[in-house]
Design an enzyme around this catalytic site. Sequence first.
Site, PDB file in Angstrom:
ATOM      1  N   ALA A  30      11.965   1.148  -0.354  1.00 29.80           N
ATOM      2  CA  ALA A  30      12.218   2.119  -1.376  1.00 29.80           C
ATOM      3  C   ALA A  30      13.597   2.238  -1.590  1.00 29.80           C
ATOM      4  O   ALA A  30      14.081   2.281  -2.740  1.00 29.80           O
ATOM      5  CB  ALA A  30      11.698   3.405  -1.405  1.00 29.80           C
ATOM      6  N   GLY A  88       0.908  -1.351   0.196  1.00 30.05           N
ATOM      7  CA  GLY A  88       0.012  -0.058   0.109  1.00 30.05           C
ATOM      8  C   GLY A  88       0.849   1.286  -0.140  1.00 30.05           C
ATOM      9  O   GLY A  88       0.261   2.216  -0.049  1.00 30.05           O
ATOM     10  N   GLU A 136       7.472   4.294   8.119  1.00 32.07           N
ATOM     11  CA  GLU A 136       7.356   4.413   9.814  1.00 32.07           C
ATOM     12  C   GLU A 136       7.606   5.683  10.420  1.00 32.07           C
ATOM     13  O   GLU A 136       7.139   5.977  11.700  1.00 32.07           O
ATOM     14  CB  GLU A 136       7.977   3.117  10.407  1.00 32.07           C
ATOM     15  CG  GLU A 136       7.521   1.794   9.749  1.00 32.07           C
ATOM     16  CD  GLU A 136       8.459   0.764   9.918  1.00 32.07           C
ATOM     17  OE1 GLU A 136       8.243   0.200  10.934  1.00 32.07           O
ATOM     18  OE2 GLU A 136       9.421   0.475   9.119  1.00 32.07           O
ATOM     19  N   GLY A 151      13.900   5.845   4.354  1.00 32.61           N
ATOM     20  CA  GLY A 151      12.533   5.140   4.467  1.00 32.61           C
ATOM     21  C   GLY A 151      11.859   6.353   5.212  1.00 32.61           C
ATOM     22  O   GLY A 151      11.907   6.977   6.113  1.00 32.61           O
TER      23      GLY A 151
HETATM   24 MO1  MOS Z   1       7.251  -2.660   9.756  1.00 27.64          MO
HETATM   25  S1  MOS Z   1       6.393  -2.707  11.359  1.00 27.64           S
HETATM   26  O1  MOS Z   1       8.790  -2.946   9.858  1.00 27.64           O
HETATM   27  O2  MOS Z   1       6.322  -3.688   8.574  1.00 27.64           O
END
Ligand code: MOS
Length: 751
Positions: A504, A461, A715, A712
């Site tokens: 990515a 996603g 997160e 990244g």
């Molecule tokens: Mo993420 S919690 O490392 O899929």
Amino acid sequence: MATVAIGQPLSRKDGVAKVTGAARYTADFAAAGTAYAQLATSTVAKGRVAELDTSGAKAVPGVLLVLTHRNMDRLQPLKFIFAGGEAQSSFMPLMSDEIRYAGQAIALVVAETQEAADDAARRIGIAYRAEPAAASIHDQDAGAPADAAEAIEIGDAEAAFAAAEVKVDAGYTTPAQHHNPIELYATTASWQGDKLTVYVPSQWVKGTQVGLAKALGVPPDDVQVISPYVGGGFGSKASVMPHTVLVAAAARRLGRPVKLLVSREDMYAAGSFRPATTQRVALAASRGGSLQALIHEQNGQTSRMDQACFPGTEMTARMYAVPNIRTRETVIATDVNTPGFMRAPFETPTFFGLESAMDELAVALGMDPVELRVKNEPDKDPTKGLPWSSRSLVQCYRRGAERFGWSRRTPEPGSMRDGDVLIGWGCATATYPTQLFPSSARLRLAANGSAWVGCAAHDIGTGTYTIAAQIVADRFGIPMDQITVELGDSRLPTGPFAGGSVTAGSLSGALVEACNTARDRLLQAAAGPDGPFAGVAVSQLRLEDGEIVGPDGPRESLAAIVNRMPAGVLEVEGAWAPAGMTAENVERARRGGVAMAGPSYPTFSAAAFGAEFVEVRINPRTRTIRAPRMVGVFAAGRILNAKTAHSQLMGGMVWGLSNALLEESEIDRKRARFVNANIAEYHVAVNADVGSVEVEMLDEKDELVNPLGAKGIGELGIVGTSAAVANAVYHATGIRVRKTPILIEDILPLA
Ligand code: MOS
């Protein structure tokens, strides 16, 4: 190369397929003759199966197979993912009569129809020999804290803390939480002779391939794992869950394809979750606000079977210029399935602690919380002494403060109101380590001018399909709609697993390598004896906007050159590995193991950063807490797609808000099980809970992390949000809430 596509806010390549229902998810795949499975699960949390009566289940018309520990194949044990394996847990149900957690699978029923399987699963008679169990770290029967990660010790934190002028020493707690992706856990497995094909929503098709092969005792090459789309992963689908292995074994036994869709309630035990923590954060500073000491101790939840440690203090220790640092990570064993990755698994809890404590210190110092962070900006990674590959935290704070209107904040708690509604403004730091994974990718250029990219990476996603095409589009001047991207298939060249925000940065490294190789081959062919530039030196040619350009201007299209190649196609593979990674680890990753690098590399440390600002409004009579406005400013190197990146960061902040005010997996202590195991009672932020969310991404150049300088971001957005909310609640009320979720009852003392 002309960057037309990279960075642009292009819509997802897979967007139309997803919104029209054309995208096929695991449960949409059903081979001819598929049989349907259902789990029967334990109602007790610990003990043994004393009696088991499957006769009622077997009598249901259409039932084909009832697997229990009595008749299940002996499967090879798998190693826990945190211990270098592939499995969500080292414990495999149905191997014995042992019960380790509530909701554990006791039987797998397979029938001609889903209805028959569901009915039969309910008719299995189970009697237990139950033992006392503890599912909460706050339960006295839980294990004793055990050291679980190497402590960081720099200087003498205790002595510096004792001697300091201004200090804060506080305890914070965060609860267990469950991911609740919209797409349920599922597996469909079918065997063609000795060969197994498995559809499973996966953040790691390669590891799943290897894990299934090990468990079932077959060669990895005989297992194909397919996961083109994932309807929400968040870490939950990053390892091999027990039911996936059981379904594959059932399909082998039956000689028919078998499909299992795990119910929402069963998902609370079928996979992992975010473990509960308690933390101590002690901060000391000089009167002027220079940090002198940081002590951060975290005590996290694990299971009895596996030691799952989430060392989030590795990043809290890197955040500010502190000469004396001490961390400690301990875990407490509980009677639950093993916890695992959930969006920023390490940092989400520990930054609630650190960033709440920073706000408390700012209050103690009488200093603006933004200025406290700016004052303690480190010029290098304090734990390693290495320079940052790039770090724009101060710029994020400055821009965020401006955008939020922070200068209009009056520091006194309760001093800002709208009528009698209390307004609170809080801020906190977001960060996420830049982790990278060795990757390879295949690139094919066709004579009709189209391109194809394949990699056993994943788009959960996040936009991977789109950014992969953008990279190729720019390099070869190929229109986005002429580029096909294939992901989520273990037969493709090994890519990164979709965890730790690595995709990515890692996939783009491999793709750039593949593009470089393809360019070299094109130039050589163009200059070769049969090429349009025969006799011209390769070094005289260049690639520009989809054409090869000769020394005095003539051009030839790439397609025409590809057309002259033997198969009318150019196929190359590119491989890339992060700085400093050993050949052994690269090979390990290629074979389907975890080999993640970062945040420290041989000559630099790398992380993405952000500053988050939150406004809360609290009704003084009902104590309801609303957050109508959030601003996040982030710097994460090169942004590959401004739209999908924006969505990732906004989604992270929304989840952070949800984390701060709503989310908790509640435990019935007596029965040692999660009781709100549904999306009615497990509260997540919905549209009505979220107001304005502004996201801005600063330009940041990073020449060290990977070829495109992309860090990244999957997160990053969630980290810090819950502390920003808690700090805003303090500013509104004068009440410091040191736990999440922050509930109405936590601010009852409000005058
Ligand atoms: Mo993420 S919690 O490392 O899929």
